[in-house]
Scaffold this active site. Structure first.
Site, PDB file in Angstrom:
ATOM      1  N   ASP A 206       0.845  -1.091   0.035  1.00 11.75           N
ATOM      2  CA  ASP A 206       0.084  -0.205  -0.059  1.00 11.75           C
ATOM      3  C   ASP A 206       0.998   1.296  -0.247  1.00 11.75           C
ATOM      4  OD1 ASP A 206      -2.086  -1.734   0.114  1.00 11.75           O
ATOM      5  OD2 ASP A 206      -2.329  -1.661   2.304  1.00 11.75           O
TER       6      ASP A 206
ATOM      7  N   LYS B 177       1.743   2.067  -5.173  1.00  8.45           N
ATOM      8  CA  LYS B 177       2.180   1.434  -6.311  1.00  8.45           C
ATOM      9  C   LYS B 177       1.332   1.821  -7.605  1.00  8.45           C
ATOM     10  CE  LYS B 177       2.083  -2.662  -4.340  1.00  8.45           C
ATOM     11  NZ  LYS B 177       2.050  -2.173  -2.978  1.00  8.45           N
TER      12      LYS B 177
ATOM     13  N   GLY C 122      -4.888  -4.342  -3.747  1.00  5.52           N
ATOM     14  CA  GLY C 122      -5.553  -3.242  -4.206  1.00  5.52           C
ATOM     15  C   GLY C 122      -4.975  -2.080  -4.524  1.00  5.52           C
ATOM     16  N   HIS C 123      -4.885  -1.767  -5.841  1.00  2.03           N
ATOM     17  CA  HIS C 123      -3.865  -0.758  -6.072  1.00  2.03           C
ATOM     18  C   HIS C 123      -4.698   0.388  -6.921  1.00  2.03           C
ATOM     19  CE1 HIS C 123      -0.530  -3.706  -7.331  1.00  2.03           C
ATOM     20  NE2 HIS C 123      -0.784  -3.368  -5.953  1.00  2.03           N
TER      21      HIS C 123
ATOM     22  N   GLN D  20       1.832  -6.185  -3.106  1.00  2.00           N
ATOM     23  CA  GLN D  20       2.460  -6.201  -1.740  1.00  2.00           C
ATOM     24  C   GLN D  20       3.637  -5.341  -1.673  1.00  2.00           C
ATOM     25  OE1 GLN D  20       1.140  -9.635  -3.243  1.00  2.00           O
ATOM     26  NE2 GLN D  20      -0.562  -8.501  -2.677  1.00  2.00           N
TER      27      GLN D  20
HETATM   28  P1  GDP Z   1      -0.780   0.562  -3.480  1.00  2.00           P
HETATM   29  O1  GDP Z   1      -1.340  -0.991  -2.934  1.00  2.00           O
HETATM   30  O2  GDP Z   1       0.817   0.198  -3.429  1.00  2.00           O
HETATM   31  O3  GDP Z   1      -1.078   0.513  -4.887  1.00  2.00           O
HETATM   32  O4  GDP Z   1      -1.489   1.650  -2.657  1.00  2.00           O
HETATM   33  P2  GDP Z   1      -2.855   1.622  -2.297  1.00  2.00           P
HETATM   34  O5  GDP Z   1      -3.651   2.142  -3.461  1.00  2.00           O
HETATM   35  O6  GDP Z   1      -3.432   0.288  -1.704  1.00  2.00           O
HETATM   36  O7  GDP Z   1      -3.102   2.888  -1.297  1.00  2.00           O
HETATM   37  C1  GDP Z   1      -2.518   4.018  -1.382  1.00  2.00           C
HETATM   38  C2  GDP Z   1      -3.455   5.056  -1.399  1.00  2.00           C
HETATM   39  O8  GDP Z   1      -3.052   6.109  -1.051  1.00  2.00           O
HETATM   40  C3  GDP Z   1      -4.435   5.168  -2.225  1.00  2.00           C
HETATM   41  O9  GDP Z   1      -5.553   5.594  -1.767  1.00  2.00           O
HETATM   42  C4  GDP Z   1      -4.031   6.329  -3.080  1.00  2.00           C
HETATM   43  O10 GDP Z   1      -4.913   6.908  -3.775  1.00  2.00           O
HETATM   44  C5  GDP Z   1      -3.390   7.258  -2.155  1.00  2.00           C
HETATM   45  N1  GDP Z   1      -2.222   8.122  -2.606  1.00  2.00           N
HETATM   46  C6  GDP Z   1      -1.040   7.792  -3.477  1.00  2.00           C
HETATM   47  N2  GDP Z   1      -0.404   8.615  -3.632  1.00  2.00           N
HETATM   48  C7  GDP Z   1      -0.807   9.622  -2.608  1.00  2.00           C
HETATM   49  C8  GDP Z   1      -0.041  10.699  -2.290  1.00  2.00           C
HETATM   50  O11 GDP Z   1       0.868  11.191  -2.745  1.00  2.00           O
HETATM   51  N3  GDP Z   1      -0.700  11.472  -1.429  1.00  2.00           N
HETATM   52  C9  GDP Z   1      -1.822  11.060  -0.703  1.00  2.00           C
HETATM   53  N4  GDP Z   1      -2.647  11.928   0.101  1.00  2.00           N
HETATM   54  N5  GDP Z   1      -2.537  10.059  -1.297  1.00  2.00           N
HETATM   55  C10 GDP Z   1      -1.795   9.295  -2.092  1.00  2.00           C
HETATM   56  P1  IMO Z   2      -1.061  -4.200  -2.114  1.00  2.00           P
HETATM   57  O1  IMO Z   2      -0.527  -4.920  -3.516  1.00  2.00           O
HETATM   58  C1  IMO Z   2      -1.058  -4.672   1.936  1.00  2.00           C
HETATM   59  C2  IMO Z   2      -1.073  -8.573   3.906  1.00  2.00           C
HETATM   60  C3  IMO Z   2      -2.333  -9.114   4.506  1.00  2.00           C
HETATM   61  C4  IMO Z   2      -1.613 -10.107   5.428  1.00  2.00           C
HETATM   62  C5  IMO Z   2      -0.820 -10.902   4.732  1.00  2.00           C
HETATM   63  C6  IMO Z   2      -1.179 -12.130   4.199  1.00  2.00           C
HETATM   64  O2  IMO Z   2      -2.317  -3.409  -2.147  1.00  2.00           O
HETATM   65  O3  IMO Z   2      -0.008  -3.627  -1.494  1.00  2.00           O
HETATM   66  P2  IMO Z   2      -2.684 -12.824   2.049  1.00  2.00           P
HETATM   67  O4  IMO Z   2      -4.062 -12.314   1.737  1.00  2.00           O
HETATM   68  O5  IMO Z   2      -1.655 -12.512   1.002  1.00  2.00           O
HETATM   69  O6  IMO Z   2      -2.336 -14.068   2.427  1.00  2.00           O
HETATM   70  O7  IMO Z   2      -2.399 -11.846   3.402  1.00  2.00           O
HETATM   71  O8  IMO Z   2      -0.252  -9.855   3.648  1.00  2.00           O
HETATM   72  N1  IMO Z   2      -1.373  -8.186   2.152  1.00  2.00           N
HETATM   73  C7  IMO Z   2      -1.293  -7.051   2.114  1.00  2.00           C
HETATM   74  N2  IMO Z   2      -1.107  -5.786   3.021  1.00  2.00           N
HETATM   75  N3  IMO Z   2      -0.934  -4.444   0.871  1.00  2.00           N
HETATM   76  C8  IMO Z   2      -1.376  -5.567  -0.033  1.00  2.00           C
HETATM   77  O9  IMO Z   2      -1.312  -5.519  -1.406  1.00  2.00           O
HETATM   78  C9  IMO Z   2      -1.302  -6.709   0.702  1.00  2.00           C
HETATM   79  N4  IMO Z   2      -1.672  -7.736   0.151  1.00  2.00           N
HETATM   80  C10 IMO Z   2      -1.626  -8.879   1.214  1.00  2.00           C
HETATM   81  O10 IMO Z   2      -2.773  -7.881   5.322  1.00  2.00           O
HETATM   82  O11 IMO Z   2      -1.078  -9.502   6.603  1.00  2.00           O
HETATM   83 MG    MG Z   3      -2.849  -1.402  -1.685  1.00  2.00          MG
END
Ligand code: GDP
Ligand code: IMO
Ligand code: MG
Length: 422
Positions: free
Chosen positions: A13, A16, A40-41, A222
């Site tokens: 998270d 990415k 969840g991207h 991840q």
């Molecule tokens: P990922 O799994 O690495 O793709 O990240 P996620 O999408 O799960 O979580 C990142 C969250 O931060 C999302 O809600 C993005 O919209 C938000 N986000 C990404 N970059 C920024 C930033 O520079 N500032 C803020 N405030 N939000 C951001």
């Molecule tokens: P993105 O790509 C954050 C964590 C789960 C748990 C562990 C194992 O959005 O960064 P799993 O379901 O993979 O067997 O769970 O990994 N986990 C993540 N944490 N971002 C993710 O994906 C994750 N995908 C799995 O919370 O601790």
């Molecule tokens: Mg994510």
């Protein structure tokens, strides 16, 4: 042969999705190499927010092709839903999405076993998407692959064997209800026609593209500290998010890799269980969660929050070979008087030389912090490094100094235009 790997450098998270979407502007192919719908991207375009689980984050650029590689575990139900959602935004997918015939499938029994295991003593805090059990079958060599979906006889035979075995496990070990073999077979037979237009030998496709000097972005899911080999085992996911996973998960050679960009959040978050040295369980942690909107993009769970941890980050930088950092969510720190950055770990009064990946040690460590002054200014509209408040510039330079890596992108908001290219 230009391929760049985008890797989450912390516990996932990191942002990415935003960075991959941003860099896709100049890219020919974006390819996911591991994980499944546990990811969840998030991509924000204008006022609209899209959350992708399996489809690569380059999909919103119409001239970009997207690959789901052999290293990914695919839940056909989740995939079809995602394809339908994206199509509903008037985005063409046919001819742009290529799914590896060798990718393994997540079946209903994988999700069931995932949730049953999580009710036992060793809770990992998984996303419940069946990831661990699907990779177990892959390595047990009993898994069902995308290619099997295309041949009804093979699919029926493999499903029958698998379900009969899983039923033994469900009834005899877990005391749970058995699964209906015929119902699952008839449900999954339907996917052959739906998935067929997208299935291809993605390894050949990617290697051909490399020969033609096309630009490939390998998108990790991840983060490195959730890597099954290099993360905080057993509190990890069941694949290799680290950069090495890109080669095995796509079938491209290490010699094809030009660059590795680590996505680093300006602080740290973690979802699920496991050690987290800089976690803040106080008001400050609550503030980071609230301002950063730190709730899981897949499960909605509140993310655990804490300060930036340079010890685990430096470990991640080394394991991944990260040369460049995309520093995200710097704007989330706008309102803090002081910001802490963890520079070392102690066990008792003794400093640790390196990041320990055994949880017994990790649970005993106390982080050593350097405190820096905050900037107390909104930075979401800033476009250039020199326009950032001095203390924000210093924070970035401190990260570069401690890590030895170059911060090449600074993200100051979720939208594409809220980005500073350094
Ligand atoms: P990922 O799994 O690495 O793709 O990240 P996620 O999408 O799960 O979580 C990142 C969250 O931060 C999302 O809600 C993005 O919209 C938000 N986000 C990404 N970059 C920024 C930033 O520079 N500032 C803020 N405030 N939000 C951001
Ligand atoms: P993105 O790509 C954050 C964590 C789960 C748990 C562990 C194992 O959005 O960064 P799993 O379901 O993979 O067997 O769970 O990994 N986990 C993540 N944490 N971002 C993710 O994906 C994750 N995908 C799995 O919370 O601790
Ligand atoms: Mg994510």
């Amino acid at each position: 042969m230009p391929a760049t790997i985008i890797v989450g450098a912390q516990w996932g998270d990191e942002g990415k999705g935003k960075v991959v979407d941003l860099l896709s502007e100049d890219i020919d192919i974006v390819a996911r190499y591991q994980g499944g719908a546990n990811a969840g991207h998030t991509v924000v375009i204008g006022e609209k927010e899209y959350v992708l689980h399996l489809i690569p984050s380059g999909i919103f650029h119409r001239r970009v092709s997207c690959v789901i590689g052999n290293g990914v575990v695919i839940d056909p139900i989740a995939l079809m839903e995602e394809i339908a959602t994206i199509k509903s935004f008037n985005i063409k997918i046919e001819g742009r999405l290529f799914i590896s015939h060798n990718a393994h499938l997540i079946m209903p029994y994988h999700k069931l076993l995932d949730s049953i295991r999580e009710q036992g003593a060793n809770k990992i805090g998984t996303t419940g998407r069946g990831i661990g059990p699907a990779y177990i079958d892959k390595y047990m060599r009993t898994g069902i692959r995308v290619v099997d979906l295309l041949d009804r006889d093979v699919l029926c035979k493999k499903l029958k064997t698998n379900i009969e075995e899983k039923n033994q496990l469900l009834s005899k070990v877990y005391g749970s209800q058995e699964l209906d073999v015929d119902k699952i077979i008839s449900e999954y037979e339907e996917f052959d026609k739906k998935i067929d237009p997208y299935v291809t030998d993605t390894t050949a496709y990617l290697n051909n593209a490399l020969q033609k000097k096309k630009n490939i972005l390998a998108e990790g899911a991840q983060g490195a500290l959730l890597d099954v080999d290099h993360g905080t085992y057993p509190y990890v996911t069941s694949s290799n998010p680290t950069s090495g996973g890109a080669c095995t998960g796509l079938g491209i050679p290490p010699t094809a890799i030009r660059n590795i960009i680590g996505i680093v959040k300006a602080y740290t978050t973690r979802v699920g269980n496991g050690p987290f040295p800089t976690e803040l369980t106080n008001e400050t942690g609550e503030q980071l969660r609230k301002i950063g909107g730190e709730y899981g993009a897949t499960t909605g769970r509140p993310r655990r929050c804490g300060w930036l941890d340079m010890v685990s980050l430096n470990y991640s930088i080394r394991v991944n070979g990260i040369r460049e950092i995309a520093l995200t969510k710097l704007d989330v720190l706008d309102s803090f008087d002081e910001i802490k950055i963890c520079t070392a770990y102690n066990v008792g009064s003794k400093p640790l030389k390196s990041f320990p990946t055994d949880i017994q040690t990790l649970e005993k460590i106390s982080p050593v912090y350097k405190t820096v002054k905050g900037w107390k200014e909104k930075i979401s509209g800033v476009k250039k490094f020199k326009q950032l408040p001095k203390n924000a510039q210093k924070y970035i330079e401190l990260i570069e100094k401690i890590s030895g890596a170059k911060v090449s992108i600074v993200s100051v908001g979720a939208r594409r235009d809220q980005t500073i290219m350094m």
